[in-house]
Design a protein around this motif. Structure first.
Motif, mmCIF file in Angstrom:
data_model
loop_
_atom_site.group_PDB
_atom_site.id
_atom_site.type_symbol
_atom_site.label_atom_id
_atom_site.label_comp_id
_atom_site.label_asym_id
_atom_site.label_seq_id
_atom_site.Cartn_x
_atom_site.Cartn_y
_atom_site.Cartn_z
ATOM 1 N N GLU A 251 0.709 -1.335 -0.089
ATOM 2 C CA GLU A 251 -0.136 -0.419 -0.296
ATOM 3 C C GLU A 251 0.836 1.239 0.098
ATOM 4 O O GLU A 251 0.657 1.737 -0.882
ATOM 5 C CB GLU A 251 -0.826 -0.428 0.725
ATOM 6 N N LEU A 252 1.768 1.045 1.269
ATOM 7 C CA LEU A 252 2.825 2.234 0.583
ATOM 8 C C LEU A 252 3.147 2.402 -0.320
ATOM 9 O O LEU A 252 3.245 3.436 -0.821
ATOM 10 C CB LEU A 252 4.231 2.412 1.694
ATOM 11 N N THR A 253 3.251 1.220 -0.995
ATOM 12 C CA THR A 253 4.459 1.814 -2.535
ATOM 13 C C THR A 253 3.422 1.947 -3.100
ATOM 14 O O THR A 253 4.092 3.023 -4.434
ATOM 15 C CB THR A 253 4.667 0.110 -3.117
ATOM 16 N N LYS A 254 2.369 2.004 -3.291
ATOM 17 C CA LYS A 254 1.423 2.538 -4.773
ATOM 18 C C LYS A 254 0.957 3.897 -4.281
ATOM 19 O O LYS A 254 0.741 4.571 -4.999
ATOM 20 C CB LYS A 254 -0.156 1.642 -4.596
ATOM 21 N N LYS A 255 1.112 4.293 -2.840
ATOM 22 C CA LYS A 255 0.854 6.108 -2.812
ATOM 23 C C LYS A 255 2.221 6.365 -3.502
ATOM 24 O O LYS A 255 2.159 7.486 -3.847
ATOM 25 C CB LYS A 255 1.068 6.051 -1.000
ATOM 26 N N ILE A 256 3.489 5.993 -3.135
ATOM 27 C CA ILE A 256 4.516 7.033 -3.454
ATOM 28 C C ILE A 256 4.451 6.663 -5.075
ATOM 29 O O ILE A 256 4.555 7.381 -5.691
ATOM 30 C CB ILE A 256 5.400 5.722 -2.511
ATOM 31 N N LEU A 257 4.301 5.325 -5.225
ATOM 32 C CA LEU A 257 4.326 4.927 -7.064
ATOM 33 C C LEU A 257 3.124 6.342 -8.128
ATOM 34 O O LEU A 257 3.727 7.459 -8.564
ATOM 35 C CB LEU A 257 3.218 3.846 -7.024
ATOM 36 N N ASP A 258 1.649 6.948 -6.833
ATOM 37 C CA ASP A 258 0.904 7.615 -7.541
ATOM 38 C C ASP A 258 1.743 9.098 -7.737
ATOM 39 O O ASP A 258 1.437 9.505 -8.550
ATOM 40 C CB ASP A 258 -0.160 7.392 -6.443
#
Ligand SMILES: NC(=O)c1ccc[n+]([C@@H]2O[C@H](COP(=O)([O-])OP(=O)(O)OC[C@H]3O[C@@H](n4cnc5c(N)ncnc54)[C@H](O)[C@@H]3O)[C@@H](O)[C@H]2O)c1
Length: 321
Positions: A251-258
């Protein structure tokens, strides 16, 4: 009042030093730091010329140096941020973790005892081990069950601090914080590593299944908590610090990707860390009730600020990667 901050050139220590000086909370901050690979005087560029600031390069294990600093600057408080901090490094080479995090803390405790100075030990919730998904969060009475050489060395530092309080009456407090993030974090840790990798159009390495859960606390919230403990904390007590921002690494990774306009093709699943702890979380009832501290920065705001900072300060991290 003059205060000795150790490890003040690192990520969290430098946030604390900047806060003390900008808010004029003490007369002088003496920052004792060995400048290991993680120590960086660029973190203090905003305050380095202040008359309230003094930097001394040295090792927390050096008791003669510690005694000289205490005497020369009439130090009344010590806050120990100095440590080896990267779990992966502790798995590869534990020895330096034992030397700095155990023997270094012991040296500081000896000096705090000898000069009758209040001492705060900055520690981690990792000393309590790992939680399952439906376990209640760690709290101050949770059993210590460290599972990496890093967390074992931090646990030993906490035990020493408590034992000095019980044995010699040393005026100690301890804090056990969840994972911090924010500006000036060395790009070996997950959040700055991922932000800077993506800014360089590189993939981000996610350990195992990516479902490890961490609670993310903005570093400035942690800084305020430490100051509150120094002012209001009860001698001999420990305080859990956290933000209630639990999320999986994925979830953290997806927020950073966004935030960096990248898609999930930038995720690269890599071999898991040995002995990887599934979940950490802290119950902050005690610090909220007794000291009136709680985290203020919501994760979405903190991570946006952090990404903006790494975008605006390429000069800072480019030389570290
Ligand atoms: N980063 C986190 O999420 C987190 C969470 C909870 C607790 N902590 C604890 O907070 C403290 C600070 O963590 P950080 O992430 O800012 O660490 P960091 O690795 O960024 O900085 C550590 C600092 O300590 C200095 N140092 C190392 N050995 C020293 C020695 N022998 N003598 C003097 N200075 C020495 C380094 O030069 C560096 O400036 C540590 O005690 C860590 O265990 C960190």
């Amino acid at each position: 009042m003059n205060i000795l901050v150790t490890g003040g050139a690192g990520f969290m220590g430098s946030s604390f030093v900047r806060y003390l000086i900008k808010k004029k909370l003490v007369d002088k901050v003496i920052n004792l730091d060995l400048l290991t690979y993680a120590g960086n005087l660029d973190n203090l560029r905003d305050v380095k010329d202040s008359s309230r600031y003094k930097f001394i390069k040295g090792d927390i294990k050096d008791k003669r140096l510690l005694a000289d600093i205490i005497t020369e600057f009439d130090v009344k408080r010590i806050v120990n941020f100095a440590a080896e901090t990267h779990v992966d490094n502790s798995i590869k080479s534990p020895q330096i973790f034992l030397e700095t995090n155990i023997l270094g803390t012991a040296a500081l405790l000896d000096i705090a005892t000898e000069f009758d100075i209040r001492f705060h030990q900055v520690s981690t919730d990792e000393v309590f081990g790992a939680l399952d998904e439906d376990d209640p969060p760690f709290h101050e009475k949770s059993l210590y069950d460290p599972r990496s050489p890093y967390s074992a060395s931090k646990a030993a530092g906490d035990h020493l601090a408590k034992s000095y309080f019980n044995t010699y009456g040393t005026k100690i407090t301890i804090s056990n914080s969840s994972n911090n993030y924010g500006p000036y974090q060395f790009p070996e840790k997950i959040i700055p590593l991922f932000i800077t990798n993506l800014m360089q159009d590189k993939k981000v390495p996610v350990y195992g299944d990516g479902l490890y859960i961490r609670d993310w606390l903005f570093v400035e919230d942690h800084t305020r908590a430490i100051w509150r403990i120094l002012v209001k904390g009860e001698i001999g007590q420990s305080y859990c610090i956290g933000a209630g921002n639990e999320m999986t690494n994925l979830e953290l990774t997806k927020k950073i990707l966004d935030l960096l306009d990248k898609d999930e093709s930038y995720i690269e699943y890599v071999q898991d860390r040995k002995g990887h702890d599934r979940r950490y979380a802290t119950d902050t009832t005690k610090i909220q009730k007794e000291i009136k501290w709680k985290s203020e920065i919501k994760f979405d705001e903190g991570i946006r600020k952090t990404v903006e900072w790494y975008k605006a300060n390429k000069w800072w991290w480019r030389k570290l990667k």
